[in-house]
Design a protein around this motif. Structure first.
Motif, PDB file in Angstrom:
ATOM      1  N   TYR A 207      -6.571   3.375  -9.355  1.00  0.00           N
ATOM      2  CA  TYR A 207      -6.662   2.161  -8.539  1.00  0.00           C
ATOM      3  C   TYR A 207      -7.059   2.549  -7.130  1.00  0.00           C
ATOM      4  O   TYR A 207      -6.351   3.272  -6.431  1.00  0.00           O
ATOM      5  CB  TYR A 207      -5.325   1.418  -8.524  1.00  0.00           C
ATOM      6  N   ARG A 208      -8.173   2.036  -6.706  1.00  0.00           N
ATOM      7  CA  ARG A 208      -8.656   2.412  -5.383  1.00  0.00           C
ATOM      8  C   ARG A 208      -8.565   1.287  -4.376  1.00  0.00           C
ATOM      9  O   ARG A 208      -9.216   1.303  -3.365  1.00  0.00           O
ATOM     10  CB  ARG A 208     -10.095   2.914  -5.475  1.00  0.00           C
ATOM     11  N   GLY A 209      -7.766   0.322  -4.691  1.00  0.00           N
ATOM     12  CA  GLY A 209      -7.575  -0.729  -3.691  1.00  0.00           C
ATOM     13  C   GLY A 209      -8.635  -1.801  -3.709  1.00  0.00           C
ATOM     14  O   GLY A 209      -8.686  -2.624  -2.805  1.00  0.00           O
ATOM     15  N   GLU A 210      -9.487  -1.791  -4.715  1.00  0.00           N
ATOM     16  CA  GLU A 210     -10.518  -2.830  -4.760  1.00  0.00           C
ATOM     17  C   GLU A 210      -9.962  -4.031  -5.492  1.00  0.00           C
ATOM     18  O   GLU A 210      -9.428  -3.912  -6.570  1.00  0.00           O
ATOM     19  CB  GLU A 210     -11.746  -2.328  -5.529  1.00  0.00           C
ATOM     20  N   GLY A 211     -10.094  -5.142  -4.898  1.00  0.00           N
ATOM     21  CA  GLY A 211      -9.647  -6.358  -5.550  1.00  0.00           C
ATOM     22  C   GLY A 211      -8.136  -6.506  -5.509  1.00  0.00           C
ATOM     23  O   GLY A 211      -7.419  -5.660  -4.999  1.00  0.00           O
ATOM     24  N   SER A 212      -7.696  -7.603  -6.089  1.00  0.00           N
ATOM     25  CA  SER A 212      -6.274  -7.899  -6.058  1.00  0.00           C
ATOM     26  C   SER A 212      -5.495  -6.924  -6.936  1.00  0.00           C
ATOM     27  O   SER A 212      -5.865  -6.657  -8.077  1.00  0.00           O
ATOM     28  CB  SER A 212      -6.062  -9.336  -6.540  1.00  0.00           C
ATOM     29  N   PHE A 213      -4.437  -6.421  -6.361  1.00  0.00           N
ATOM     30  CA  PHE A 213      -3.604  -5.471  -7.101  1.00  0.00           C
ATOM     31  C   PHE A 213      -2.940  -6.165  -8.278  1.00  0.00           C
ATOM     32  O   PHE A 213      -2.843  -5.618  -9.376  1.00  0.00           O
ATOM     33  CB  PHE A 213      -2.554  -4.871  -6.174  1.00  0.00           C
TER      34      PHE A 213
ATOM     35  N   GLY B 220      -4.073  -8.693  -9.861  1.00  0.00           N
ATOM     36  CA  GLY B 220      -5.091  -8.924 -10.879  1.00  0.00           C
ATOM     37  C   GLY B 220      -5.343  -7.670 -11.692  1.00  0.00           C
ATOM     38  O   GLY B 220      -5.537  -7.710 -12.905  1.00  0.00           O
ATOM     39  N   TRP B 221      -5.300  -6.540 -11.014  1.00  0.00           N
ATOM     40  CA  TRP B 221      -5.503  -5.254 -11.673  1.00  0.00           C
ATOM     41  C   TRP B 221      -4.383  -4.996 -12.670  1.00  0.00           C
ATOM     42  O   TRP B 221      -4.617  -4.582 -13.818  1.00  0.00           O
ATOM     43  CB  TRP B 221      -5.543  -4.159 -10.593  1.00  0.00           C
ATOM     44  N   ILE B 222      -3.167  -5.250 -12.241  1.00  0.00           N
ATOM     45  CA  ILE B 222      -2.022  -5.073 -13.140  1.00  0.00           C
ATOM     46  C   ILE B 222      -2.122  -6.012 -14.325  1.00  0.00           C
ATOM     47  O   ILE B 222      -1.860  -5.639 -15.471  1.00  0.00           O
ATOM     48  CB  ILE B 222      -0.690  -5.340 -12.408  1.00  0.00           C
ATOM     49  N   ARG B 223      -2.528  -7.251 -14.024  1.00  0.00           N
ATOM     50  CA  ARG B 223      -2.607  -8.254 -15.072  1.00  0.00           C
ATOM     51  C   ARG B 223      -3.594  -7.854 -16.156  1.00  0.00           C
ATOM     52  O   ARG B 223      -3.341  -8.022 -17.343  1.00  0.00           O
ATOM     53  CB  ARG B 223      -3.041  -9.578 -14.440  1.00  0.00           C
ATOM     54  N   ARG B 224      -4.713  -7.309 -15.751  1.00  0.00           N
ATOM     55  CA  ARG B 224      -5.723  -6.901 -16.733  1.00  0.00           C
ATOM     56  C   ARG B 224      -5.165  -5.838 -17.658  1.00  0.00           C
ATOM     57  O   ARG B 224      -5.367  -5.851 -18.877  1.00  0.00           O
ATOM     58  CB  ARG B 224      -6.985  -6.386 -16.029  1.00  0.00           C
ATOM     59  N   ILE B 225      -4.461  -4.879 -17.024  1.00  0.00           N
ATOM     60  CA  ILE B 225      -3.857  -3.820 -17.833  1.00  0.00           C
ATOM     61  C   ILE B 225      -2.840  -4.414 -18.800  1.00  0.00           C
ATOM     62  O   ILE B 225      -2.746  -3.996 -19.965  1.00  0.00           O
ATOM     63  CB  ILE B 225      -3.183  -2.766 -16.935  1.00  0.00           C
ATOM     64  N   MET B 226      -2.076  -5.365 -18.304  1.00  0.00           N
ATOM     65  CA  MET B 226      -1.040  -6.002 -19.125  1.00  0.00           C
ATOM     66  C   MET B 226      -1.666  -6.714 -20.312  1.00  0.00           C
ATOM     67  O   MET B 226      -1.163  -6.625 -21.428  1.00  0.00           O
ATOM     68  CB  MET B 226      -0.256  -6.981 -18.240  1.00  0.00           C
ATOM     69  N   VAL B 227      -2.743  -7.430 -20.061  1.00  0.00           N
ATOM     70  CA  VAL B 227      -3.401  -8.157 -21.154  1.00  0.00           C
ATOM     71  C   VAL B 227      -3.899  -7.189 -22.217  1.00  0.00           C
ATOM     72  O   VAL B 227      -3.711  -7.400 -23.413  1.00  0.00           O
ATOM     73  CB  VAL B 227      -4.570  -9.015 -20.612  1.00  0.00           C
ATOM     74  N   HIS B 228      -4.532  -6.131 -21.767  1.00  0.00           N
ATOM     75  CA  HIS B 228      -5.023  -5.136 -22.717  1.00  0.00           C
ATOM     76  C   HIS B 228      -3.893  -4.515 -23.503  1.00  0.00           C
ATOM     77  O   HIS B 228      -4.013  -4.253 -24.710  1.00  0.00           O
ATOM     78  CB  HIS B 228      -5.821  -4.038 -21.996  1.00  0.00           C
ATOM     79  N   SER B 229      -2.808  -4.292 -22.816  1.00  0.00           N
ATOM     80  CA  SER B 229      -1.652  -3.709 -23.485  1.00  0.00           C
ATOM     81  C   SER B 229      -1.098  -4.661 -24.530  1.00  0.00           C
ATOM     82  O   SER B 229      -0.700  -4.256 -25.630  1.00  0.00           O
ATOM     83  CB  SER B 229      -0.582  -3.378 -22.446  1.00  0.00           C
TER      84      SER B 229
ATOM     85  N   VAL C 252       0.329   1.038 -16.495  1.00  0.00           N
ATOM     86  CA  VAL C 252       0.029   0.786 -15.086  1.00  0.00           C
ATOM     87  C   VAL C 252       0.285   2.045 -14.268  1.00  0.00           C
ATOM     88  O   VAL C 252      -0.555   2.478 -13.479  1.00  0.00           O
ATOM     89  CB  VAL C 252       0.884  -0.382 -14.537  1.00  0.00           C
ATOM     90  N   PHE C 253       1.446   2.642 -14.466  1.00  0.00           N
ATOM     91  CA  PHE C 253       1.772   3.834 -13.686  1.00  0.00           C
ATOM     92  C   PHE C 253       0.848   4.995 -14.034  1.00  0.00           C
ATOM     93  O   PHE C 253       0.515   5.831 -13.204  1.00  0.00           O
ATOM     94  CB  PHE C 253       3.242   4.220 -13.887  1.00  0.00           C
TER      95      PHE C 253
ATOM     96  N   GLU D   8       0.832  -1.205   0.000  1.00  0.00           N
ATOM     97  CA  GLU D   8       0.000   0.000   0.000  1.00  0.00           C
ATOM     98  C   GLU D   8       0.866   1.254   0.000  1.00  0.00           C
ATOM     99  O   GLU D   8       0.615   2.204  -0.736  1.00  0.00           O
ATOM    100  CB  GLU D   8      -0.922   0.040   1.233  1.00  0.00           C
ATOM    101  N   GLU D   9       1.877   1.219   0.865  1.00  0.00           N
ATOM    102  CA  GLU D   9       2.773   2.378   0.936  1.00  0.00           C
ATOM    103  C   GLU D   9       3.498   2.568  -0.389  1.00  0.00           C
ATOM    104  O   GLU D   9       3.684   3.680  -0.861  1.00  0.00           O
ATOM    105  CB  GLU D   9       3.772   2.172   2.080  1.00  0.00           C
ATOM    106  N   LEU D  10       3.871   1.421  -0.969  1.00  0.00           N
ATOM    107  CA  LEU D  10       4.578   1.488  -2.248  1.00  0.00           C
ATOM    108  C   LEU D  10       3.698   2.155  -3.305  1.00  0.00           C
ATOM    109  O   LEU D  10       4.145   2.987  -4.089  1.00  0.00           O
ATOM    110  CB  LEU D  10       4.959   0.071  -2.685  1.00  0.00           C
ATOM    111  N   ILE D  11       2.436   1.759  -3.293  1.00  0.00           N
ATOM    112  CA  ILE D  11       1.495   2.323  -4.261  1.00  0.00           C
ATOM    113  C   ILE D  11       1.346   3.824  -4.045  1.00  0.00           C
ATOM    114  O   ILE D  11       1.306   4.612  -5.000  1.00  0.00           O
ATOM    115  CB  ILE D  11       0.111   1.637  -4.151  1.00  0.00           C
ATOM    116  N   VAL D  12       1.274   4.210  -2.775  1.00  0.00           N
ATOM    117  CA  VAL D  12       1.146   5.637  -2.472  1.00  0.00           C
ATOM    118  C   VAL D  12       2.309   6.425  -3.053  1.00  0.00           C
ATOM    119  O   VAL D  12       2.137   7.470  -3.683  1.00  0.00           O
ATOM    120  CB  VAL D  12       1.074   5.858  -0.940  1.00  0.00           C
ATOM    121  N   ARG D  13       3.489   5.884  -2.850  1.00  0.00           N
ATOM    122  CA  ARG D  13       4.669   6.585  -3.354  1.00  0.00           C
ATOM    123  C   ARG D  13       4.718   6.592  -4.866  1.00  0.00           C
ATOM    124  O   ARG D  13       5.160   7.570  -5.481  1.00  0.00           O
ATOM    125  CB  ARG D  13       5.936   5.943  -2.808  1.00  0.00           C
TER     126      ARG D  13
END
Lengths: 191, 258
Positions: free
Chosen positions: A69-75, A77-86, A62-63, A12-17
């Motif tokens: 990203y509001r913290g809903e669901g697996s992070f 998984g969220w990255i993965r979806r973006i990756m697939v679309h990319s 992703v960046f 979480e902290e990492l995401i904030v930064r």
């Protein structure tokens, strides 16, 4: 306030930064997920180089989308979806989408020894997938590996649902053929 | 036996699920580049802030309206005041340069000087121009001690006041300060302590501007306690400040003033 080494920072902290644009944090995030995501991209790419291009574009996205990203669901998984679309986006840019005409299902089922198939490891399977032509590969990935419906695939890939279905079926057939061939070799070695 | 589609899908999915591969190093480089200039995490720049504050304070302290300068400076720095006074009393005719002041480096005790100073201040501030007045204002022994004092006519005092003031400066309250020994020709203005310098300037050029050079001199003087400052400004002509000295340790440049 001093930047702590990664292991001391929660995700979480990492995401904030990262949201703040801190380069060190972004690099840390990348390092944490890059290998897995490259694994995802490899399925969609023709080779590793292409997969890395997809990976790079994916992370830039992703960046860029991190604020959303509001913290809903697996992070992950969220990255993965973006990756697939990319990956899909990259693919569509660089490959001509095969205009697939709805084919009738080929009549005969290719027999595949289920047990033997289980023996194939990830590397083998990855190799098989990469042998597929891009269109089939994409649909197979989206359906079988990511779990999208044909309707969703149609949206993502910009094809019709019908095309999605037929490409899937074609992909499966080819894969089975390949597995069969490999099993044949396997048997030889086993003896 | 053939494998149902579902099973094959599952086979691929499960085995490829955690498939990982190491990306090449240039991937991150490319990402970093596309992200553009990132932000480096840093501690609040305490030192930058402190330096800025110090600078502003110094500037604020020194950058005061000319009219008030002497008065204001008095409480702050007696030596400045005393500088003024002695300069006036001593007065070397014409030559602004210290060298003319063959003032015996009389070390007047601080006390008397201070008193003098205080007295003088009033006078000084009132009218630099009123010579007689000033003379009266500087009653004291210390100044009287100087042979030169009496010889020099007041009017010229005034004129010379400014320049002479400068040399006086430096360390002590003592007006008579060993100007001479210190008076390296050119440098007089330069040698003077910053405070003195600024005060001097103000007295000298009533109508002149408190230039950027003066401001810099003030700040530099507060920090650089050497005789030759890191960088010094003075007037080369009205209201213009130019660099007359630089001292970087290995490089020393001083402009010789007549």
């Amino acid at each position: 306030m001093i930047f702590l080494p990664p292991k001391h920072i929660s995700i979480e902290e990492l995401i904030v930064r990262c949201k703040k644009g801190e380069r060190k944090a972004q690099e840390q995030l990348y390092k944490q997920f890059a290998s897995k995501m490259l694994g995802v991209c490899l399925r969609y790419a023709t080779d590793k180089m292409e997969a890395e291009d997809m990976l790079q574009n994916g992370f830039v996205k992703v960046f860029g989308k991190l604020p959303d990203y509001r913290g809903e669901g697996s992070f992950e998984g969220w990255i993965r979806r973006i990756m697939v679309h990319s990956a899909i986006e990259y693919y569509r840019k660089h490959h001509k989408m095969l205009q697939v005409v709805d084919m009738e299902e080929s009549g005969h089922e290719i027999p595949v020894n289920a047990v033997a198939a289980e023996r194939l490891d990830a590397a083998d399977l990855m190799a098989l997938i990469q042998q597929l032509s891009p269109g089939y590969r994409m649909v197979f990935n989206l359906y079988a590996l990511e779990g999208y419906s044909h309707k969703e695939i149609a949206e993502i890939a910009g094809i019709t649902e019908g095309a999605s279905k037929s490409q899937l079926s074609r992909a499966r057939a080819i894969l089975k053929e390949q597995i069969e061939k490999m099993e044949g070799k396997g048997y030889e070695y086993a003896r | 036996m053939s494998m149902p589609d579902k099973n094959m899908d599952e086979l691929f999915r499960s085995k490829l699920e955690g498939f990982e591969a190491e990306p090449s190093a240039n991937v991150w480089a490319g990402i970093s580049k596309q992200l553009g200039a990132g932000k480096r995490r840093r501690v609040v720049p305490i030192w930058s802030i402190a330096a800025s504050v110090a600078l502003f304070v110094a500037a604020g302290v020194f950058f005061l309206p000319k009219a008030k300068v002497q008065n204001v400076h008095q409480p702050k720095n007696n030596k400045m005041v005393s500088v003024v006074k002695p300069a006036q009393t001593k007065v070397q005719p014409a030559t602004p340069v210290v060298k003319n002041i063959t003032v015996a480096p009389v070390q007047t005790s601080a006390t008397p000087t201070m008193q003098i100073a205080k007295n003088t201040v009033k006078h000084v501030s009132k009218t630099i121009g009123s010579k007689s007045f000033t003379n009266k204002g500087a009653p004291d022994a210390s100044t009287q001690d100087q042979p030169q004092n009496n010889t020099v006519p007041q009017p010229e005092l005034i004129a010379a006041v400014a320049p002479t003031e400068k040399p006086v400066s430096s360390q002590h309250v003592v007006p008579d300060v060993p100007l001479l020994p210190k008076a390296t020709v050119a440098e007089t203005p330069v040698l003077a302590s910053v405070a003195t310098n600024s005060n001097t300037k103000q007295t000298r050029k009533r109508h002149g501007a408190f230039t950027l050079g003066d401001l810099i001199n003030n700040v530099v003087g507060a920090v650089d306690k050497r005789a030759d400052k890191v960088i010094e400004f003075s007037d080369t002509d009205d209201d213009q400040s130019t660099i007359t000295g630089i001292n970087l340790g290995f490089v020393r440049i001083k402009k010789e003033k007549k």
